[in-house]
Design an enzyme around this catalytic site. Sequence first.
Site, mmCIF file in Angstrom:
data_model
loop_
_atom_site.group_PDB
_atom_site.id
_atom_site.type_symbol
_atom_site.label_atom_id
_atom_site.label_comp_id
_atom_site.label_asym_id
_atom_site.label_seq_id
_atom_site.Cartn_x
_atom_site.Cartn_y
_atom_site.Cartn_z
ATOM 1 N N TYR A 1 -2.054 -0.918 10.947
ATOM 2 C CA TYR A 1 -2.412 -1.538 9.704
ATOM 3 C C TYR A 1 -1.097 -1.182 8.579
ATOM 4 O O TYR A 1 -0.404 -2.067 8.101
ATOM 5 C CB TYR A 1 -3.661 -1.123 8.878
ATOM 6 N N LYS B 1 2.077 -3.499 6.686
ATOM 7 C CA LYS B 1 2.474 -3.304 5.068
ATOM 8 C C LYS B 1 3.959 -3.262 5.092
ATOM 9 O O LYS B 1 4.775 -3.761 4.280
ATOM 10 C CB LYS B 1 1.798 -2.400 4.373
ATOM 11 N N SER C 1 0.779 -1.249 0.147
ATOM 12 C CA SER C 1 0.035 -0.078 0.069
ATOM 13 C C SER C 1 0.882 1.239 -0.138
ATOM 14 O O SER C 1 1.898 1.127 0.563
ATOM 15 C CB SER C 1 -0.806 0.087 1.401
HETATM 16 N N1 UFG Z 1 -12.805 11.204 3.516
HETATM 17 C C1 UFG Z 1 -13.779 11.984 3.764
HETATM 18 N N2 UFG Z 1 -14.938 11.746 4.205
HETATM 19 C C2 UFG Z 1 -15.014 10.137 4.846
HETATM 20 C C3 UFG Z 1 -14.162 9.166 4.001
HETATM 21 C C4 UFG Z 1 -12.871 9.867 3.460
HETATM 22 O O1 UFG Z 1 -13.669 13.372 3.666
HETATM 23 O O2 UFG Z 1 -16.185 9.994 5.067
HETATM 24 C C5 UFG Z 1 -11.462 11.661 2.929
HETATM 25 C C6 UFG Z 1 -10.449 11.338 3.841
HETATM 26 O O3 UFG Z 1 -10.029 12.320 4.587
HETATM 27 C C7 UFG Z 1 -9.401 11.203 2.446
HETATM 28 C C8 UFG Z 1 -10.046 10.787 1.422
HETATM 29 O O4 UFG Z 1 -11.267 10.908 1.682
HETATM 30 O O5 UFG Z 1 -8.842 12.606 2.340
HETATM 31 C C9 UFG Z 1 -9.825 9.157 1.026
HETATM 32 O O6 UFG Z 1 -9.944 8.631 2.226
HETATM 33 P P1 UFG Z 1 -10.200 6.822 2.255
HETATM 34 O O7 UFG Z 1 -10.478 6.671 3.437
HETATM 35 O O8 UFG Z 1 -11.006 6.517 1.145
HETATM 36 O O9 UFG Z 1 -8.685 6.598 1.735
HETATM 37 P P2 UFG Z 1 -7.270 6.789 2.546
HETATM 38 O O10 UFG Z 1 -6.372 7.572 1.724
HETATM 39 O O11 UFG Z 1 -7.343 7.272 3.746
HETATM 40 O O12 UFG Z 1 -6.783 5.507 2.668
HETATM 41 C C10 UFG Z 1 -6.291 4.799 1.577
HETATM 42 C C11 UFG Z 1 -6.554 3.132 1.975
HETATM 43 C C12 UFG Z 1 -5.836 2.598 3.279
HETATM 44 C C13 UFG Z 1 -4.288 3.132 3.073
HETATM 45 C C14 UFG Z 1 -4.182 4.279 3.002
HETATM 46 C C15 UFG Z 1 -2.766 4.942 2.901
HETATM 47 O O13 UFG Z 1 -8.002 2.855 2.193
HETATM 48 O O14 UFG Z 1 -5.736 1.347 3.113
HETATM 49 O O15 UFG Z 1 -4.801 4.838 1.702
HETATM 50 O O16 UFG Z 1 -2.657 6.426 2.715
HETATM 51 F F1 UFG Z 1 -3.677 2.713 4.113
#
Ligand code: UFG
Length: 343
Positions: A154, A158, A128
């Site tokens: 998590y 990785k 990841s």
């Molecule tokens: N977000 C919102 N509201 C929500 C959910 C997400 O604003 O309800 C925003 C988050 O703050 C972020 C973006 O949408 O800016 C993407 O969020 P995600 O949770 O979809 O994805 P992440 O980038 O946080 O996480 C992903 C993977 C993880 C991994 C991570 C590494 O899901 O498995 O990238 O950076 F660890």
Amino acid sequence: MQKDKYILITGGAGFIGSHTYVELLNSGYTPVIADDLRNSNRLVLKNLEKITGKTILIAEIDVTDFDKLEKVFEKYNFHGIIHFAAYKAVGESVKEPLKYYENNIGSLVQTLKLAIKFEVESFVFSSSCTVYGAPDDKNEVTEEEVQLLANSPYGQTKIIGELILRDFQKANPNFKMVALRYFNPIGAHPSGLIGEFPIGTPNNLLPYITQTAIGKLNELTVFGDDYNTEDGTCIRDYIHVCDLAKAHVKALEFGEKCENGCLEFINVGTGKGNSVLEIIKQFELLTKLKLNYKIGPRREGDVPAIYANTDKVSGLLNWRTEYTLSDAIEHAWNWEKNLQHEN
Ligand code: UFG
């Protein structure tokens, strides 16, 4: 008659695993799933059969169970392994770190032990972009920029998983190993038959958007609009899950070519970043719906902006994206609508 090229896919009933199952079959492989369905749904199995027209090969086992996994290796003469089986919820991992270390590290170690025992030398690992932590100002990360500490247990599993691969490959230099560092997988199969199945309230942006739009959830909260980005919301590299699935097939094919063994760490993203507000706007444009959302506080652990440098994946694996962001959003929305009829 040509012999079956069996590929073990641990965690093959999950989001990325199920889409990879389809792409493996399309490319002439015979995938065999090892998955106890703890984080997926039986509907996926039924619909994989619909998409492929083939009876699914699955061992419903816990991949950390060496004896049960060994029976699967005894049954099939595997040509390669794609190891997905792992927990993936960042927030949960902070609350229950041992659950993550036990499952994510345990399943990797058991699978590698059996890979040696049965001389299955081709191995693809599901890593990841979390291994990059928070990048510096340029936000585009190349494969060399790995951190020693991730932002969550998590993420740590990785980083440790990649370290295990390094040590393992040093001790077993004939192995052909590729760790794919995924950015943000979204979308669903164009058929609308398989997609993401979040258990409980989703953590990720796209399923949260589609579930809000369909009325399962009330309102989406945008986590912060005061970041140092153009519109103040976080930037991520969103990649269509079918493109990501195809990268696994390319990784296997690459491994087959490095006769004397290899170990590569490769970003799989589009190379483009999009903000949370851009994703919402694109969703509204495509579906002609108004999404109920509000701006809330930042979410702990979020990095402001990150996207992939894709030179290595395009050069080494000869892989390129085929789907656009709009395709991914449309497919995710079709999947959400289809799910409604299932419940
Ligand atoms: N977000 C919102 N509201 C929500 C959910 C997400 O604003 O309800 C925003 C988050 O703050 C972020 C973006 O949408 O800016 C993407 O969020 P995600 O949770 O979809 O994805 P992440 O980038 O946080 O996480 C992903 C993977 C993880 C991994 C991570 C590494 O899901 O498995 O990238 O950076 F660890």
